[in-house]
Design a protein around this motif. Structure first.
Motif, PDB file in Angstrom:
ATOM      1  N   ARG A  12       0.830  -1.192   0.000  1.00 33.84           N
ATOM      2  CA  ARG A  12       0.000   0.000   0.000  1.00 33.84           C
ATOM      3  C   ARG A  12       0.867   1.245   0.000  1.00 33.84           C
ATOM      4  O   ARG A  12       1.927   1.283   0.637  1.00 33.84           O
ATOM      5  N   VAL A  13       0.403   2.256  -0.717  1.00 38.98           N
ATOM      6  CA  VAL A  13       1.079   3.545  -0.696  1.00 38.98           C
ATOM      7  C   VAL A  13       0.013   4.633  -0.726  1.00 38.98           C
ATOM      8  O   VAL A  13      -1.049   4.459  -1.346  1.00 38.98           O
ATOM      9  N   GLU A  14       0.261   5.721  -0.017  1.00 38.27           N
ATOM     10  CA  GLU A  14      -0.605   6.894  -0.072  1.00 38.27           C
ATOM     11  C   GLU A  14       0.191   8.039  -0.674  1.00 38.27           C
ATOM     12  O   GLU A  14       1.321   8.312  -0.253  1.00 38.27           O
ATOM     13  N   ASP A  30       6.141   8.211  -9.619  1.00 38.24           N
ATOM     14  CA  ASP A  30       5.267   9.389  -9.703  1.00 38.24           C
ATOM     15  C   ASP A  30       3.829   8.948  -9.461  1.00 38.24           C
ATOM     16  O   ASP A  30       2.999   8.905 -10.372  1.00 38.24           O
ATOM     17  N   TRP A  31       3.502   8.611  -8.205  1.00 32.65           N
ATOM     18  CA  TRP A  31       2.242   7.992  -7.874  1.00 32.65           C
ATOM     19  C   TRP A  31       1.035   8.855  -8.242  1.00 32.65           C
ATOM     20  O   TRP A  31       0.041   8.346  -8.755  1.00 32.65           O
ATOM     21  N   GLN A  32       1.097  10.134  -7.939  1.00 34.17           N
ATOM     22  CA  GLN A  32      -0.069  10.974  -8.186  1.00 34.17           C
ATOM     23  C   GLN A  32      -0.394  11.061  -9.673  1.00 34.17           C
ATOM     24  O   GLN A  32      -1.557  10.994 -10.075  1.00 34.17           O
ATOM     25  N   ALA A  33       0.629  11.177 -10.493  1.00 32.77           N
ATOM     26  CA  ALA A  33       0.406  11.244 -11.939  1.00 32.77           C
ATOM     27  C   ALA A  33      -0.147   9.921 -12.460  1.00 32.77           C
ATOM     28  O   ALA A  33      -1.060   9.903 -13.307  1.00 32.77           O
ATOM     29  N   TRP A  34       0.398   8.815 -11.970  1.00 29.67           N
ATOM     30  CA  TRP A  34      -0.082   7.507 -12.421  1.00 29.67           C
ATOM     31  C   TRP A  34      -1.537   7.280 -12.008  1.00 29.67           C
ATOM     32  O   TRP A  34      -2.348   6.827 -12.804  1.00 29.67           O
ATOM     33  N   ALA A  35      -1.855   7.602 -10.745  1.00 27.58           N
ATOM     34  CA  ALA A  35      -3.216   7.384 -10.262  1.00 27.58           C
ATOM     35  C   ALA A  35      -4.215   8.252 -11.024  1.00 27.58           C
ATOM     36  O   ALA A  35      -5.303   7.794 -11.393  1.00 27.58           O
ATOM     37  N   LEU A  36      -3.864   9.501 -11.264  1.00 27.93           N
ATOM     38  CA  LEU A  36      -4.747  10.391 -12.002  1.00 27.93           C
ATOM     39  C   LEU A  36      -4.964   9.885 -13.421  1.00 27.93           C
ATOM     40  O   LEU A  36      -6.095   9.878 -13.932  1.00 27.93           O
ATOM     41  N   ARG A  52      -9.470   7.718  -4.137  1.00 33.27           N
ATOM     42  CA  ARG A  52      -9.058   9.014  -3.594  1.00 33.27           C
ATOM     43  C   ARG A  52      -9.245   8.967  -2.088  1.00 33.27           C
ATOM     44  O   ARG A  52     -10.346   8.756  -1.593  1.00 33.27           O
ATOM     45  N   ALA A  53      -8.160   9.123  -1.359  1.00 34.06           N
ATOM     46  CA  ALA A  53      -8.174   8.889   0.078  1.00 34.06           C
ATOM     47  C   ALA A  53      -9.097   9.847   0.824  1.00 34.06           C
ATOM     48  O   ALA A  53      -9.664   9.494   1.844  1.00 34.06           O
TER      49      ALA A  53
END
Length: 266
Positions: A18-20, A136-142, A97-98
Motif C-alpha cells: 500500500r502507498v498513499e 510518480d504515484w499521483q500522476a499515475w493514479a490520475l 481518492r483517500a
C-alpha cells in the motif's frame, strides 16, 4: 478503503502492498482466497492482473458466477453494494481518492481492456513491488482514473471469441502443462480455433498475446513457489518451464521490476 477479507489458509500469503500519495490510496492485493461484502463509501478503480473466478453481486441482489479477465480494468461507483468471493483470487490493484472526493461515473464495470490502463497498472505494480526514487504515484493514479472514467464503448465479441468459459478452460490447460513447452497451435486447438483467429481474439480479450500471457502464468506460479516453498531458484525455473534460472530472473526484472531473490526476501 475496503480491502478484501482473506479466508483462512495454511499457506503464507504475500503482504498487501500500500502507498498513499497526496489524495490517492493505492493497494496491490496478492493472489489469495477472499470473501467480502460492503457498500462502497467512495468510488474505486480496480485492475485484475490475473484471471480469477468466483461469485459476485455488484449493485444487485443477484449472486452470479464471474471470471475476471487478465488486464481487465474495473470501476465501482460510490454507494454500490458489493459482494465478491473467490477461492483463489488473483493479483489485483485498487486505487481510490483517500479524502473521498467523488470520481465521475455511476455504472460499475469490469473486464474493460484498455492498453493505456494496462501500461499504467503494470508500472504501478512494479513500483509497489520494488520502490524507486522516481515513482510518480499521483500522476499515475490520475491517469488511471481518467482511463476508468472515460466512457469507452466495449466492442461486441465476435462469434468464436475468447469467452469467460473458454479462458477458464485455457487457464487450466496452461497451468497443467507449465513445466513443458506450450505452443499457440496447442492452445488454439484446445478451443477449436485457427491459430490466426485465436491470436487476434485472445489479444482482444486480454490485451496481450498468447505468448505474453503464457509468460505471465509462468511468473505467477514462480512467485507462488518462492513464497510457499524452500525450492531453489533453479528448481523453480525448471518447474515453471523457463529455459534457465537466468532466463527466469531476466523476465522477473523486465515484468515485475525486481529479481526473484528480492521478492523472496520481501
Amino acid at each position: 478503503m475496503n480491502s478484501r477479507n482473506r479466508l483462512p489458509s495454511t499457506l503464507p500469503s504475500e503482504p498487501v502492498r500500500r502507498v498513499e500519495a497526496g489524495p490517492w490510496a493505492i493497494e496491490l492485493l496478492p493472489a489469495s482466497a477472499y470473501a467480502t461484502r460492503y457498500v462502497a463509501t467512495q468510488a474505486a478503480i480496480g485492475f485484475a492482473f490475473d484471471s480469477q473466478c468466483g461469485v459476485h453481486a455488484i449493485g444487485s441482489d443477484r449472486v452470479l458466477p464471474f471470471l475476471a479477465h487478465p488486464n481487465g480494468l474495473a470501476f465501482v461507483p460510490a454507494g454500490c453494494d458489493v459482494l465478491s468471493e473467490s477461492s483463489g483470487g488473483g493479483e489485483y490493484l485498487r486505487v481510490v481518492r483517500a479524502e473521498g472526493l467523488a470520481l465521475p461515473g455511476d455504472q460499475a464495470f469490469n473486464n474493460r481492456i484498455d492498453p493505456q490502463a494496462i501500461r499504467l497498472a503494470q508500472r504501478m505494480r512494479n513500483a509497489l513491488l520494488h520502490a524507486a526514487a522516481d515513482d510518480d504515484w499521483q500522476a499515475w493514479a490520475l491517469a488511471l482514473a481518467e482511463r476508468a472514467t472515460t466512457h469507452t464503448a466495449l466492442p461486441a465479441q465476435p462469434a468464436g471469441s475468447i469467452t469467460a468459459k473458454r479462458l477458464r478452460l485455457l487457464d487450466e490447460f496452461i497451468d497443467a502443462g507449465l513445466e513443458g513447452p506450450l505452443s499457440v497451435q496447442a492452445m488454439a486447438g484446445l478451443l477449436e480455433l485457427s491459430e490466426g483467429f485465436f491470436m487476434r481474439a485472445f489479444k482482444q480479450a486480454t490485451g496481450k498475446s498468447p505468448h505474453s500471457y503464457l509468460i505471465d502464468r509462468r511468473l505467477a506460479k514462480a512467485r507462488a513457489l518462492l513464497r510457499d516453498t524452500s525450492a531453489t531458484l533453479a528448481e523453480i525455473a525448471l518447474t515453471c518451464g523457463f529455459n534457465s534460472q537466468a532466463h527466469m530472473a531476466t523476465l522477473f526484472r523486465q515484468r515485475l521490476g525486481a529479481s526473484p531473490g528480492q521478492l523472496r526476501k520481501r
